[in-house]
Write an enzyme that holds these catalytic residues in place. Structure first.
Site, PDB file in Angstrom:
ATOM      1  N   SER A  99       0.833  -1.196   0.190  1.00 22.12           N
ATOM      2  CA  SER A  99       0.147   0.126   0.099  1.00 22.12           C
ATOM      3  C   SER A  99       1.020   1.253  -0.040  1.00 22.12           C
ATOM      4  O   SER A  99       1.638   1.527  -0.780  1.00 22.12           O
ATOM      5  CB  SER A  99      -1.027   0.016   1.177  1.00 22.12           C
ATOM      6  N   ASP A 242      -2.414   6.437  -3.263  1.00 26.24           N
ATOM      7  CA  ASP A 242      -1.354   5.600  -2.581  1.00 26.24           C
ATOM      8  C   ASP A 242      -0.837   4.606  -3.813  1.00 26.24           C
ATOM      9  O   ASP A 242      -1.491   4.452  -4.796  1.00 26.24           O
ATOM     10  CB  ASP A 242      -1.469   5.195  -1.489  1.00 26.24           C
ATOM     11  N   ASP A 244      -1.309   1.252  -3.919  1.00 24.95           N
ATOM     12  CA  ASP A 244      -2.182   0.396  -4.495  1.00 24.95           C
ATOM     13  C   ASP A 244      -3.356   0.996  -5.074  1.00 24.95           C
ATOM     14  O   ASP A 244      -4.688   0.314  -5.354  1.00 24.95           O
ATOM     15  CB  ASP A 244      -2.339  -0.888  -3.677  1.00 24.95           C
ATOM     16  N   ASP A 246      -6.166   2.351  -3.022  1.00 24.37           N
ATOM     17  CA  ASP A 246      -7.101   2.341  -2.387  1.00 24.37           C
ATOM     18  C   ASP A 246      -7.415   3.388  -1.401  1.00 24.37           C
ATOM     19  O   ASP A 246      -8.310   3.462  -0.772  1.00 24.37           O
ATOM     20  CB  ASP A 246      -7.178   1.055  -1.546  1.00 24.37           C
TER      21      ASP A 246
END
EC number: 5.4.2.10
Length: 446
Positions: A99, A242, A244, A246
């Site tokens: 992440s 960010d 990834d 999400d």
């Protein structure tokens, strides 16, 4: 040793998160998912970290060794893996990402066949299998029972269509100039494509991943470059994701970062006005500002709070029948379109909000004014259970009498206690925070 943390398995690649661990974890997951398998197929996606190649290869080896067929989709956002797992009728999905963490970390998180993250009980089952040599050895397949692996390159189109469907069909982004920061991460292809196809004049930052520049002075954790570019280019709004994708951070046309609770409040009110908010309830975490509750209460929306973590937000949403929730940090879940936080969906919904309200992003952000908050991290020697600390109840009640909201919680990884105070009088907050530091210093450093 405990493998799973608050968001899957995460650690330094090549140190904690080795190829050996990833392979065995994939075998254990394969054994677990075998029990309810329908298609004998598992989807694997990743972000843009260099270590993703190593971990992906190990996971593919582990899954095929226990008989699963694997579909590899390459760098894609976490919410894309959740969506495609269900859309492609896979038994499970696996995302390789840490992440917002630096490039040298990586992680592995699992989704069930419907695209939901596994709960703690399910993760515990996989962990139990991981540590059982007997189960792992018996699960190995031979000859024609060994699974196959196939790289699938055309799935990006499915996700793009799905995301575009979350945007009102009656609207367009033709009159918006948007700056996007993809954090050199998983959204570097998808996000710009979606905004351009919907008609926005799109300027893209940090979209040249090289394996080690993910989240490096860019993206949701470092939005200052985005803020500067939004001002310089006189854009209408800026969106930072960010690694990834999400999580979302929004910057207004003046380069000011919009507070995460303002984002939640505005989007919730927009859903309510559009007739799309289920049960007039949203879910936020204990970290969210009380101003969010007060703003939404005026328009008939209740805020239900839960522990920090988008997984807990989603669990509570499902429990109470809500289709919207999120965290102050930028994880926003639109339950009608996603099974996890989706930064791109959130950015599109904010854009739709600007268009429908005929307001600038800065005008929207002024609709809610968060109450002052003070957060301090206090180093401590021991983590005594909070309910065992003598005098804490009385201490908290005395603070709360002054109209101050309190939140005291330990860090999960360090010898720290996080002290949060929130209220309308900043001078009083500082005074009470000094008292809180003194109280916990004595209670936890003996």
């Amino acid at each position: 040793m405990k493998l799973f943390g608050t968001d899957g398995v995460r650690g330094k690649a090549g140190n904690f998160l080795t190829a050996e661990l990833a392979l065995r974890l994939a075998m254990a997951a394969g054994v677990y998912f075998r029990k309810n398998s329908l298609t004998n197929m598992i989807l694997v996606g990743k972000d843009t970290r260099r270590s993703g190649y190593m971990i992906e290869t190990a996971i593919v080896a582990g899954l095929t060794s226990v008989g699963f067929n694997v579909r590899q989709i390459g760098p894609m956002p976490t919410p894309a893996v959740a969506f495609l797992t269900e859309d492609m009728r896979c038994d499970a999905g696996i995302m390789i990402s840490a992440s917002h963490n630096p490039y040298y970390d990586n992680g592995i998180k699992f989704f069930d066949r419907t695209g939901f993250k596994l709960d703690e009980k399910e993760e515990a089952e996989i962990e139990k299998i991981y540590f059982s040599d007997k189960i792992i050895n018996e699960a190995r397949k031979q000859m024609m029972e060994i699974g196959t692996a196939k790289r699938v390159d055309d799935v990006i189109g499915r996700y793009i269509v799905h995301i575009k469907n979350s945007f009102p069909r009656s609207e367009t982004l033709h009159n918006l100039r948007v700056v996007i920061d993809t954090a050199n991460g998983a959204s570097y292809k998808v996000a710009p494509t979606i905004f351009k196809e919907l008609g926005a004049e799109t300027i893209v930052l940090a979209n040249e991943p090289n394996g080690k520049n993910i989240n490096e002075n860019c993206g949701a954790l470092f939005p200052q470059n985005l803020a500067n570019e939004v001002r310089r280019l006189r854009a209408d709004v800026g969106f930072a994701f960010d690694g990834d994708a999400d999580r979302l951070v929004v910057v207004d046309e003046n380069g000011e970062i919009i507070h995460g609770d303002i984002l939640l409040g505005i989007l919730a009110s927009y859903l309510k006005e559009s007739g799309e908010l289920a049960n007039d309830k949203i879910v936020a975490t204990v970290m969210s500002n009380k101003a969010l509750d007060d703003f939404l209460a005026k328009i008939g929306i209740s805020v239900i709070r839960t522990n920090v973590g988008d997984k807990f937000v989603l669990e509570k949403m499902r429990e109470i029948g809500s289709n919207f929730g999120g965290e102050q940090s930028g994880h926003v879940i639109f339950g009608s379109f996603a099974k996890t936080g989706d930064g791109i969906v959130s950015a599109l919904q904010f854009s739709a909000c600007m268009i429908k309200m005929h307001k600038k992003s800065s005008e929207i952000s002024k609709m809610i004014k968060p109450y002052p908050q003070i957060l301090r991290n206090l180093k401590i020697k021991n983590k005594k259970p909070l309910d065992k600390i003598k005098g804490l109840d009385e201490f908290e009640k005395n603070i709360q009498k002054d109209g101050i909201r309190t939140l005291f919680r330990y860090s999960g990884t360090e010898n720290l206690i996080r002290l949060l105070l929130e209220g309308k009088n900043e001078k009083l907050l500082n005074k009470k925070m000094d008292e809180a530091e003194e109280f916990f210093s004595k209670a936890l450093n003996d």
